[in-house]
Design a protein around this motif. Structure first.
Motif, PDB file in Angstrom:
ATOM      1  N   GLY A  19       0.831  -1.213   0.000  1.00 53.01           N
ATOM      2  CA  GLY A  19       0.000   0.000   0.000  1.00 53.01           C
ATOM      3  C   GLY A  19       0.862   1.259   0.000  1.00 53.01           C
ATOM      4  N   LEU A  20       1.906   1.236   0.802  1.00 51.23           N
ATOM      5  CA  LEU A  20       2.789   2.415   0.859  1.00 51.23           C
ATOM      6  C   LEU A  20       3.553   2.571  -0.454  1.00 51.23           C
ATOM      7  CD1 LEU A  20       4.159   2.178   4.525  1.00 51.23           C
ATOM      8  CD2 LEU A  20       2.677   3.965   3.578  1.00 51.23           C
ATOM      9  N   ALA A  21       3.994   1.445  -1.028  1.00 49.33           N
ATOM     10  CA  ALA A  21       4.728   1.513  -2.300  1.00 49.33           C
ATOM     11  C   ALA A  21       3.839   2.126  -3.387  1.00 49.33           C
ATOM     12  CB  ALA A  21       5.201   0.124  -2.714  1.00 49.33           C
ATOM     13  N   ALA A  22       2.574   1.701  -3.417  1.00 50.00           N
ATOM     14  CA  ALA A  22       1.638   2.235  -4.417  1.00 50.00           C
ATOM     15  C   ALA A  22       1.433   3.728  -4.186  1.00 50.00           C
ATOM     16  CB  ALA A  22       0.311   1.483  -4.347  1.00 50.00           C
ATOM     17  N   ALA A  23       1.288   4.115  -2.920  1.00 48.45           N
ATOM     18  CA  ALA A  23       1.073   5.537  -2.601  1.00 48.45           C
ATOM     19  C   ALA A  23       2.287   6.364  -3.011  1.00 48.45           C
ATOM     20  CB  ALA A  23       0.793   5.700  -1.105  1.00 48.45           C
ATOM     21  N   ALA A  24       3.482   5.855  -2.730  1.00 50.68           N
ATOM     22  CA  ALA A  24       4.709   6.597  -3.067  1.00 50.68           C
ATOM     23  C   ALA A  24       4.773   6.852  -4.570  1.00 50.68           C
ATOM     24  CB  ALA A  24       5.940   5.826  -2.603  1.00 50.68           C
ATOM     25  N   GLY A  25       4.388   5.848  -5.332  1.00 53.84           N
ATOM     26  CA  GLY A  25       4.451   5.954  -6.790  1.00 53.84           C
ATOM     27  C   GLY A  25       3.476   6.973  -7.368  1.00 53.84           C
ATOM     28  N   ARG A  26       2.417   7.271  -6.626  1.00 52.45           N
ATOM     29  CA  ARG A  26       1.391   8.199  -7.130  1.00 52.45           C
ATOM     30  C   ARG A  26       1.717   9.662  -6.863  1.00 52.45           C
ATOM     31  NH1 ARG A  26      -2.418   4.253  -5.164  1.00 52.45           N
ATOM     32  NH2 ARG A  26      -2.550   5.354  -3.185  1.00 52.45           N
ATOM     33  N   LEU A  27       2.696   9.947  -5.996  1.00 56.45           N
ATOM     34  CA  LEU A  27       2.923  11.332  -5.567  1.00 56.45           C
ATOM     35  C   LEU A  27       3.746  12.091  -6.595  1.00 56.45           C
ATOM     36  CD1 LEU A  27       3.812  10.546  -1.835  1.00 56.45           C
ATOM     37  CD2 LEU A  27       1.586  11.189  -2.790  1.00 56.45           C
ATOM     38  N   LYS A  28       3.244  13.235  -7.003  1.00 53.68           N
ATOM     39  CA  LYS A  28       3.994  14.003  -7.988  1.00 53.68           C
ATOM     40  C   LYS A  28       5.102  14.817  -7.306  1.00 53.68           C
ATOM     41  CE  LYS A  28       3.937  17.315 -11.595  1.00 53.68           C
ATOM     42  NZ  LYS A  28       3.599  18.709 -11.693  1.00 53.68           N
ATOM     43  N   VAL A  29       6.316  14.618  -7.811  1.00 50.73           N
ATOM     44  CA  VAL A  29       7.485  15.312  -7.272  1.00 50.73           C
ATOM     45  C   VAL A  29       7.845  16.424  -8.246  1.00 50.73           C
ATOM     46  CG1 VAL A  29       9.891  15.021  -6.533  1.00 50.73           C
ATOM     47  CG2 VAL A  29       8.313  13.077  -6.411  1.00 50.73           C
ATOM     48  N   GLY A  30       8.208  17.591  -7.735  1.00 55.36           N
ATOM     49  CA  GLY A  30       8.687  18.608  -8.665  1.00 55.36           C
ATOM     50  C   GLY A  30       8.438  20.025  -8.200  1.00 55.36           C
ATOM     51  N   ASP A  31       8.168  20.901  -9.173  1.00 53.87           N
ATOM     52  CA  ASP A  31       8.040  22.335  -8.953  1.00 53.87           C
ATOM     53  C   ASP A  31       6.999  22.637  -7.863  1.00 53.87           C
ATOM     54  OD1 ASP A  31       7.754  25.033  -9.068  1.00 53.87           O
ATOM     55  OD2 ASP A  31       6.979  25.096 -11.141  1.00 53.87           O
ATOM     56  N   PRO A  32       7.411  23.239  -6.760  1.00 53.61           N
ATOM     57  CA  PRO A  32       6.461  23.518  -5.683  1.00 53.61           C
ATOM     58  C   PRO A  32       5.349  24.474  -6.119  1.00 53.61           C
ATOM     59  CG  PRO A  32       8.722  23.964  -4.973  1.00 53.61           C
ATOM     60  CD  PRO A  32       8.782  23.674  -6.429  1.00 53.61           C
ATOM     61  N   LEU A  33       5.585  25.240  -7.174  1.00 54.58           N
ATOM     62  CA  LEU A  33       4.569  26.197  -7.616  1.00 54.58           C
ATOM     63  C   LEU A  33       3.438  25.530  -8.387  1.00 54.58           C
ATOM     64  CD1 LEU A  33       6.870  29.127  -8.777  1.00 54.58           C
ATOM     65  CD2 LEU A  33       5.443  29.039  -6.718  1.00 54.58           C
ATOM     66  N   ALA A  34       3.707  24.331  -8.925  1.00 52.17           N
ATOM     67  CA  ALA A  34       2.653  23.622  -9.674  1.00 52.17           C
ATOM     68  C   ALA A  34       1.604  23.116  -8.692  1.00 52.17           C
ATOM     69  CB  ALA A  34       3.264  22.468 -10.455  1.00 52.17           C
ATOM     70  N   ARG A  35       0.356  23.350  -9.034  1.00 57.14           N
ATOM     71  CA  ARG A  35      -0.749  23.032  -8.122  1.00 57.14           C
ATOM     72  C   ARG A  35      -0.777  21.562  -7.720  1.00 57.14           C
ATOM     73  NH1 ARG A  35      -3.420  26.305  -5.191  1.00 57.14           N
ATOM     74  NH2 ARG A  35      -3.044  28.384  -5.953  1.00 57.14           N
ATOM     75  N   ASP A  36      -0.400  20.674  -8.663  1.00 61.24           N
ATOM     76  CA  ASP A  36      -0.532  19.238  -8.378  1.00 61.24           C
ATOM     77  C   ASP A  36       0.736  18.624  -7.772  1.00 61.24           C
ATOM     78  OD1 ASP A  36       0.848  19.649 -10.713  1.00 61.24           O
ATOM     79  OD2 ASP A  36      -0.020  17.928 -11.768  1.00 61.24           O
ATOM     80  N   THR A  37       1.745  19.438  -7.492  1.00 58.91           N
ATOM     81  CA  THR A  37       2.948  18.886  -6.862  1.00 58.91           C
ATOM     82  C   THR A  37       2.661  18.549  -5.403  1.00 58.91           C
ATOM     83  OG1 THR A  37       4.451  20.086  -8.294  1.00 58.91           O
ATOM     84  CG2 THR A  37       5.334  19.373  -6.168  1.00 58.91           C
TER      85      THR A  37
END
Ligand code: NAP
Ligand code: MG
Length: 486
Positions: free
Chosen positions: A312-330
């Motif tokens: 469950g944690l592995a799946a959750a980690a894979g879904r998180l968008k990493v990147g520009d803090p200014l982007a709404r979906d980061t």
């Protein structure tokens, strides 16, 4: 990039650093956000002197006056929120969600809370007690009150993760109780703190009641801790620095509030609601990239659900968008600095060398600039693995399996820290029983939500003292007994 002039605040004057200034770097873009003043030692001394000079009159102000000033500061902070949020976001690398919900509005709330706090009673009547005659005094019925008095000059030294929130959490209760303060923010991101100083000055706090000094190295903080004008050090940061502060402060018998490192255990029993549990633990990654001392970063999972928790944690980690803090979906932004990223990467590597299984993350995400670490999950760890014992302060979760309750408690208590642990179980009687065996200052049962009126602080190497709600007022006061016959 901004051309704004960030200033120290010393005795009601906004001044440039006598040591010049230094660049503050945006952790996402690696560009310069602005220049922070480099305070000279003479300026740090002047700030401590100003706070000491301002103390007698400020400590005698009426609670209503202190309350009104704290409310006024909250109003001005709210007015300047739109300017402060982008600044604090640029210097900390916080995502849009963390910056807009946590960094600035929380300061406003804290000031409102301690505007009310200034009005809380400071005198407690004790029942009269019958005292026998002594060589010193005749016997009789003696009355007494316990009165809370301000400590004096408080040096507030804060870490980089939530610069203005941490400052507000210290100076709100300290000022409400009638202390004067010198704020020394972390070197990485002090710009919004200097603006906060400007706001407090504009709110009308008398000169010297609030002072702000900044600098790129430890000298300013060290000088404050050693100063004989300082009566109390309120420090939030790492355990080694807390130890160093305690040693020096002890010589001058300074009062201490130390909020130090943590390695939050999350004990997951077989009967836990796994959806809630996994969501709560996954918030470690989303919440300021794990740069938070209270998070459940050390999962201790019972064998019956161990595989499901890891999957469950592995799946959750894979879904998180990493990147520009200014982007709404980061969801996951950068760490504060290259130094911090390198520390986190090195500890990940050690954790794997010591037998941990890298399930997710571990590699640098594909970003052109910025100090990023991908959400990382290391499972199958032994309780003695360095990655289980040491603090990452980054987006890394480790998992250790266990068989029975006693073993879970032993593993949870097996680090030097004791700040915040969590128990996940449908059996609330068991959850409470386990919580009471944990050597930690705070325990969340099936939630990472906090109650801000509850006392907050650490057992063991996680610190000394408590703040939070009215406990914060107590932390910044001394008890005085007044006794009379009758
Ligand atoms: P840090 O390295 O300990 O620094 C904290 C502050 O102490 C900075 O302002 C730092 O400034 C100053 N400092 C360093 N050496 C000093 C000395 N000898 N005397 C006086 N001041 C000194 O912590 P950080 O890296 O900013 O923050 C991360 C740490 O904070 C983690 O360990 C985390 O767990 C802890 N933390 C704890 C809580 C809590 O509530 N328990 C909350 C948030 C964070 P210079 O670097 O310029 O010296
Ligand atoms: Mg002024």
């Amino acid at each position: 990039m901004t051309t704004a002039k960030f200033r120290l605040l010393i005795n009601g004057e906004r001044v440039a650093g006598e040591g010049g200034s230094y660049d503050i770097i945006n952790p996402a873009t690696e560009t310069v956000v602005g220049q922070a003043p480099e305070a000279s030692l003479a300026q740090v001394t002047a700030a401590a002197e100003a706070a000491a000079t301002a103390f007698p009159a400020w400590s005698r102000t009426k609670p209503e006056e202190r309350s009104a000033l704290l409310n006024k500061a909250a109003d001005l902070l709210r007015e300047r929120m739109d300017e402060l949020i982008p600044l604090v976001q640029a210097e900390t690398g916080a995502t849009q969600r963390v910056a807009s919900t946590m960094q600035v509005p929380t300061c406003v709330e804290r000031f409102r809370r301690y505007a009310r706090g200034a009005m809380e009673p400071t005198t407690m009547a004790l029942p009269p007690g019958e005292m026998p005659a002594t060589a010193l005094a005749a016997g009789g019925l003696m009355s007494a009150i316990a009165v809370r008095q301000p400590v004096g000059v408080v040096a507030c030294i804060t870490p980089y993760n939530f610069p203005i929130v941490n400052m507000a959490g210290k100076i709100g209760p300290a000022l409400a109780m009638g202390n004067t303060v010198i704020v020394k923010p972390a070197p990485q991101d002090p710009l919004a703190v200097t603006v906060f100083g400007e706001i407090l000055d504009a709110a009308g706090f008398p000169p010297g009641v609030v002072n702000v000094v900044t600098g790129s190295g430890p000298e300013a903080g060290q000088a404050l801790v050693a100063s004989d004008r300082v009566d109390m050090v309120s420090f939030t940061g790492s355990t080694p620095v807390g130890q160093a502060i305690g040693e020096v402060a002890g010589r001058g018998m300074k009062r201490l509030l130390l909020e130090l490192g943590g390695k939050g255990a999350g004990i997951v029993f077989d009967d836990a609601d796994l959806k809630t549990t996994i969501g709560t633990i996954a918030s470690v990654w989303a919440f300021h990239s794990g740069q938070i001392c209270t998070a459940p970063t050390r999962v201790i999972a019972q064998r019956g659900v161990y595989d499901q928790v890891v999957a469950g944690l592995a799946a959750a980690a894979g879904r998180l968008k990493v990147g520009d803090p200014l982007a709404r979906d980061t969801v996951v932004g950068p760490l504060i600095s290259a130094v911090q990223r390198d520390r986190v990467e090195a500890l990940i590597q050690t954790g794997v060398e010591q037998g941990g299984e890298l399930i997710a993350g571990g590699l640098r995400p594909d970003c052109e600039t910025g100090f990023y670490v991908a959400p990382t999950l290391i499972a199958g760890c032994r309780p003695t693995n360095a990655a289980v014992l040491q603090e990452f302060f980054g987006p890394v979760v480790v998992v250790v399996p266990f068989d029975d309750e006693d073993e879970a408690v032993a593993i949870a208590n097996g680090t030097e820290f004791g700040l915040y642990d969590y128990v996940f179980s449908a059996d609330t009687t068991r959850a409470l029983r386990v919580a009471q065996q944990l050597r930690t200052g705070n325990v969340g049962l099936n939630t990472a939500q906090r109650n801000h009126e509850a006392p907050f602080g650490g057992f063991k190497m996680s610190g000394v003292g408590r703040d939070g709600g009215s406990f914060g007022l107590q932390a910044y006061s001394e008890l005085q007994s007044i006794v009379w016959p009758g």
